[in-house]
Design a protein around this motif. Sequence first.
Motif, PDB file in Angstrom:
ATOM      1  N   GLY A  22      63.158  66.426   6.779  1.00 31.04           N
ATOM      2  CA  GLY A  22      62.042  66.086   5.900  1.00 31.04           C
ATOM      3  C   GLY A  22      61.005  67.192   5.849  1.00 31.04           C
ATOM      4  N   PRO A  23      60.086  67.075   4.901  1.00 29.24           N
ATOM      5  CA  PRO A  23      58.986  68.035   4.825  1.00 29.24           C
ATOM      6  C   PRO A  23      58.154  67.971   6.105  1.00 29.24           C
ATOM      7  N   GLY A  24      57.912  69.125   6.699  1.00 28.42           N
ATOM      8  CA  GLY A  24      57.108  69.141   7.922  1.00 28.42           C
ATOM      9  C   GLY A  24      57.854  68.745   9.171  1.00 28.42           C
ATOM     10  N   GLY A  26      59.883  70.551  10.854  1.00 28.94           N
ATOM     11  CA  GLY A  26      59.973  71.672  11.791  1.00 28.94           C
ATOM     12  C   GLY A  26      61.129  72.612  11.493  1.00 28.94           C
ATOM     13  N   LYS A  27      61.640  72.572  10.288  1.00 27.32           N
ATOM     14  CA  LYS A  27      62.762  73.443   9.918  1.00 27.32           C
ATOM     15  C   LYS A  27      62.394  74.921  10.060  1.00 27.32           C
ATOM     16  N   GLY A  28      61.260  75.285   9.444  1.00 29.46           N
ATOM     17  CA  GLY A  28      60.833  76.683   9.474  1.00 29.46           C
ATOM     18  C   GLY A  28      60.579  77.173  10.891  1.00 29.46           C
ATOM     19  N   LEU A  49      60.870  80.225  -3.628  1.00 28.04           N
ATOM     20  CA  LEU A  49      60.161  79.695  -4.809  1.00 28.04           C
ATOM     21  C   LEU A  49      58.692  80.088  -4.785  1.00 28.04           C
ATOM     22  N   ARG A  50      58.075  80.003  -3.601  1.00 34.48           N
ATOM     23  CA  ARG A  50      56.654  80.362  -3.512  1.00 34.48           C
ATOM     24  C   ARG A  50      56.437  81.851  -3.804  1.00 34.48           C
ATOM     25  N   ALA A  51      57.413  82.678  -3.467  1.00 36.80           N
ATOM     26  CA  ALA A  51      57.305  84.107  -3.779  1.00 36.80           C
ATOM     27  C   ALA A  51      57.323  84.305  -5.296  1.00 36.80           C
ATOM     28  N   GLY A  70      55.528  67.740  -6.183  1.00 37.39           N
ATOM     29  CA  GLY A  70      56.482  67.332  -5.150  1.00 37.39           C
ATOM     30  C   GLY A  70      57.861  67.025  -5.702  1.00 37.39           C
ATOM     31  N   GLU A  71      58.132  67.489  -6.925  1.00 41.03           N
ATOM     32  CA  GLU A  71      59.450  67.245  -7.518  1.00 41.03           C
ATOM     33  C   GLU A  71      60.392  68.407  -7.234  1.00 41.03           C
ATOM     34  N   LEU A  72      61.659  68.241  -7.616  1.00 41.43           N
ATOM     35  CA  LEU A  72      62.637  69.305  -7.373  1.00 41.43           C
ATOM     36  C   LEU A  72      62.731  70.232  -8.574  1.00 41.43           C
ATOM     37  N   VAL A  73      62.774  71.517  -8.323  1.00 43.72           N
ATOM     38  CA  VAL A  73      62.949  72.475  -9.409  1.00 43.72           C
ATOM     39  C   VAL A  73      64.430  72.456  -9.811  1.00 43.72           C
ATOM     40  N   PRO A  74      64.753  72.916 -11.035  1.00 44.42           N
ATOM     41  CA  PRO A  74      66.140  72.853 -11.486  1.00 44.42           C
ATOM     42  C   PRO A  74      67.085  73.555 -10.508  1.00 44.42           C
ATOM     43  N   PRO A 102      70.719  72.109   0.857  1.00 43.40           N
ATOM     44  CA  PRO A 102      70.564  71.307  -0.355  1.00 43.40           C
ATOM     45  C   PRO A 102      69.574  70.156  -0.216  1.00 43.40           C
ATOM     46  N   ARG A 103      68.871  69.895  -1.310  1.00 42.49           N
ATOM     47  CA  ARG A 103      67.913  68.797  -1.389  1.00 42.49           C
ATOM     48  C   ARG A 103      68.572  67.528  -1.909  1.00 42.49           C
ATOM     49  N   GLU A 104      69.722  67.664  -2.534  1.00 44.13           N
ATOM     50  CA  GLU A 104      70.483  66.509  -3.027  1.00 44.13           C
ATOM     51  C   GLU A 104      71.956  66.899  -2.988  1.00 44.13           C
ATOM     52  N   LYS A 137      47.951  68.636   9.044  1.00 42.47           N
ATOM     53  CA  LYS A 137      47.422  69.668   9.940  1.00 42.47           C
ATOM     54  C   LYS A 137      47.729  71.063   9.369  1.00 42.47           C
ATOM     55  N   ARG A 138      49.002  71.257   8.961  1.00 40.30           N
ATOM     56  CA  ARG A 138      49.384  72.545   8.397  1.00 40.30           C
ATOM     57  C   ARG A 138      48.554  72.853   7.151  1.00 40.30           C
ATOM     58  N   GLY A 139      48.246  71.802   6.378  1.00 43.47           N
ATOM     59  CA  GLY A 139      47.479  71.958   5.146  1.00 43.47           C
ATOM     60  C   GLY A 139      46.090  72.533   5.360  1.00 43.47           C
ATOM     61  N   GLY A 143      47.267  76.924   2.963  1.00 46.25           N
ATOM     62  CA  GLY A 143      46.977  77.309   1.589  1.00 46.25           C
ATOM     63  C   GLY A 143      48.018  76.775   0.609  1.00 46.25           C
ATOM     64  N   ARG A 144      48.921  75.927   1.085  1.00 49.63           N
ATOM     65  CA  ARG A 144      49.944  75.394   0.175  1.00 49.63           C
ATOM     66  C   ARG A 144      49.381  74.233  -0.623  1.00 49.63           C
ATOM     67  N   SER A 145      49.499  74.345  -1.940  1.00 46.86           N
ATOM     68  CA  SER A 145      48.872  73.340  -2.798  1.00 46.86           C
ATOM     69  C   SER A 145      49.616  72.005  -2.708  1.00 46.86           C
ATOM     70  N   LYS A 154      54.886  61.965  -2.073  1.00 46.61           N
ATOM     71  CA  LYS A 154      55.984  62.126  -3.035  1.00 46.61           C
ATOM     72  C   LYS A 154      57.140  62.913  -2.437  1.00 46.61           C
ATOM     73  N   ARG A 155      56.811  63.953  -1.667  1.00 44.11           N
ATOM     74  CA  ARG A 155      57.874  64.760  -1.051  1.00 44.11           C
ATOM     75  C   ARG A 155      58.682  63.920  -0.072  1.00 44.11           C
ATOM     76  N   LEU A 156      57.966  63.061   0.689  1.00 46.33           N
ATOM     77  CA  LEU A 156      58.677  62.200   1.643  1.00 46.33           C
ATOM     78  C   LEU A 156      59.577  61.205   0.917  1.00 46.33           C
TER      79      LEU A 156
HETATM   80  N1  LIG Z   1      65.770  73.569  -2.707  1.00 44.56           N
HETATM   81  C1  LIG Z   1      64.494  73.376  -3.046  1.00 44.56           C
HETATM   82  C2  LIG Z   1      63.459  73.782  -2.189  1.00 44.56           C
HETATM   83  C3  LIG Z   1      62.144  73.564  -2.574  1.00 44.56           C
HETATM   84  N2  LIG Z   1      61.876  72.975  -3.763  1.00 44.56           N
HETATM   85  C4  LIG Z   1      60.490  72.767  -4.204  1.00 44.56           C
HETATM   86  O1  LIG Z   1      59.595  73.446  -3.370  1.00 44.56           O
HETATM   87  C5  LIG Z   1      58.727  72.538  -2.671  1.00 44.56           C
HETATM   88  C6  LIG Z   1      58.449  73.031  -1.261  1.00 44.56           C
HETATM   89  O2  LIG Z   1      59.677  73.216  -0.603  1.00 44.56           O
HETATM   90  P1  LIG Z   1      59.744  73.536   0.939  1.00 44.56           P
HETATM   91  O3  LIG Z   1      58.952  74.714   1.265  1.00 44.56           O
HETATM   92  O4  LIG Z   1      61.173  73.544   1.350  1.00 44.56           O
HETATM   93  O5  LIG Z   1      58.978  72.287   1.440  1.00 44.56           O
HETATM   94  P2  LIG Z   1      59.274  71.165   2.458  1.00 44.56           P
HETATM   95  O6  LIG Z   1      60.682  70.929   2.827  1.00 44.56           O
HETATM   96  O7  LIG Z   1      58.510  70.004   1.979  1.00 44.56           O
HETATM   97  O8  LIG Z   1      58.665  71.638   3.706  1.00 44.56           O
HETATM   98  P3  LIG Z   1      58.540  73.088   4.215  1.00 44.56           P
HETATM   99  O9  LIG Z   1      57.866  74.192   4.626  1.00 44.56           O
HETATM  100  O10 LIG Z   1      57.443  72.404   4.361  1.00 44.56           O
HETATM  101  O11 LIG Z   1      59.933  73.402   4.534  1.00 44.56           O
HETATM  102  C7  LIG Z   1      59.444  71.214  -2.769  1.00 44.56           C
HETATM  103  O12 LIG Z   1      58.575  70.113  -2.639  1.00 44.56           O
HETATM  104  C8  LIG Z   1      60.093  71.308  -4.149  1.00 44.56           C
HETATM  105  O13 LIG Z   1      59.155  71.090  -5.171  1.00 44.56           O
HETATM  106  C9  LIG Z   1      62.912  72.591  -4.584  1.00 44.56           C
HETATM  107  O14 LIG Z   1      62.673  72.039  -5.646  1.00 44.56           O
HETATM  108  N3  LIG Z   1      64.207  72.789  -4.224  1.00 44.56           N
END
Ligand SMILES: Nc1ccn([C@@H]2O[C@H](COP(=O)(O)OP(=O)(O)OP(=O)(O)O)[C@@H](O)[C@H]2O)c(=O)n1
Length: 200
Positions: A22-24, A26-28, A49-51, A70-74, A102-104, A137-139, A143-145, A154-156
């Motif tokens: 799940g988000p947070g 501890g994967k990273g 994606l953030r880059a 908090g949605e999934l990108v394509p 994978p997210r799904e 806490k991380r928030g 700086g992550r919006s 929503k992410r959960l």
């Molecule tokens: N395969 C992925 C990875 C990320 N995201 C998008 O990027 C956001 C942040 O992803 P990530 O950094 O992986 O966030 P979390 O798993 O929530 O936690 P983190 O640092 O917190 O790993 C997601 O909510 C989602 O919108 C996505 O759509 N598809």
Amino acid sequence: MEKSFDSQDKIKDAKIIFVVGGPGSGKGTQCERIVAKYGYTHLSSGDLLRAEVASGSDRGKQLQAIMQKGELVPLDTVLDMIKDAMIAKADVSKGFLIDGYPREVKQGEEFEKKIGKPCLLLYVDAKSETMVKRLLKRGETSGRSDDNEETIKKRLDLYYKATEPVIAFYESRGIVKKVDSELPVDEVFVQVSQAIDSLK
Ligand SMILES: Nc1ccn([C@@H]2O[C@H](COP(=O)(O)OP(=O)(O)OP(=O)(O)O)[C@@H](O)[C@H]2O)c(=O)n1
Ligand SMILES: Nc1nc2c(ncn2[C@@H]2O[C@H](COP(=O)(O)OP(=O)(O)O)[C@@H](O)[C@H]2O)c(=O)[nH]1
Ligand SMILES: [Mg+2]
């Protein structure tokens, strides 16, 4: 055409580990430890994606809007980014940690079609209250919006709905190792190390 086949060839036999949780959860944090001990290449799909968002490109702007919700990108967007990053490191990498993907289930299937099969799925497990607490806490400093209460919820939800089935999917293939991420980081890493050492 020829060239893309060549570069794809380079990652065909790479050791691939999916890091899912799940988000947070501890994967990273655990991936950083794995890199230090095993020298694997860490590719966080969220970081990639953030880059792109940080680059200010048009595509980045579209991504930002999706991530903020908090949605999934394509699927193709993320997969192409991961693949390019893998190819760029193929010659020097001992293995790849694919963090946050994978997210799904569909994302896993497409990854296997286009790139290859994972030898391990590291399942970083924590309770939802724990994840919320850590993300808030991380928030304070990330700086992550998307590290705000509303987006975290929503992410959960999406994690339980879309990503947990990924774990079940790979359970049936016998490659899931679950680690208890309620424990202190060092103790979680002992479990992580056991999982990696058990790979041949
Ligand atoms: N395969 C992925 C990875 C990320 N995201 C998008 O990027 C956001 C942040 O992803 P990530 O950094 O992986 O966030 P979390 O798993 O929530 O936690 P983190 O640092 O917190 O790993 C997601 O909510 C989602 O919108 C996505 O759509 N598809
Ligand atoms: N107490 C505790 N905190 C952790 C642990 N792992 C991560 N954290 C903290 O939880 C937050 C989220 O961790 P991160 O690795 O970014 O999780 P990710 O969202 O799964 O990539 C960070 O602020 C970490 O410092 C752990 O095992 N124990
Ligand atoms: Mg992360």
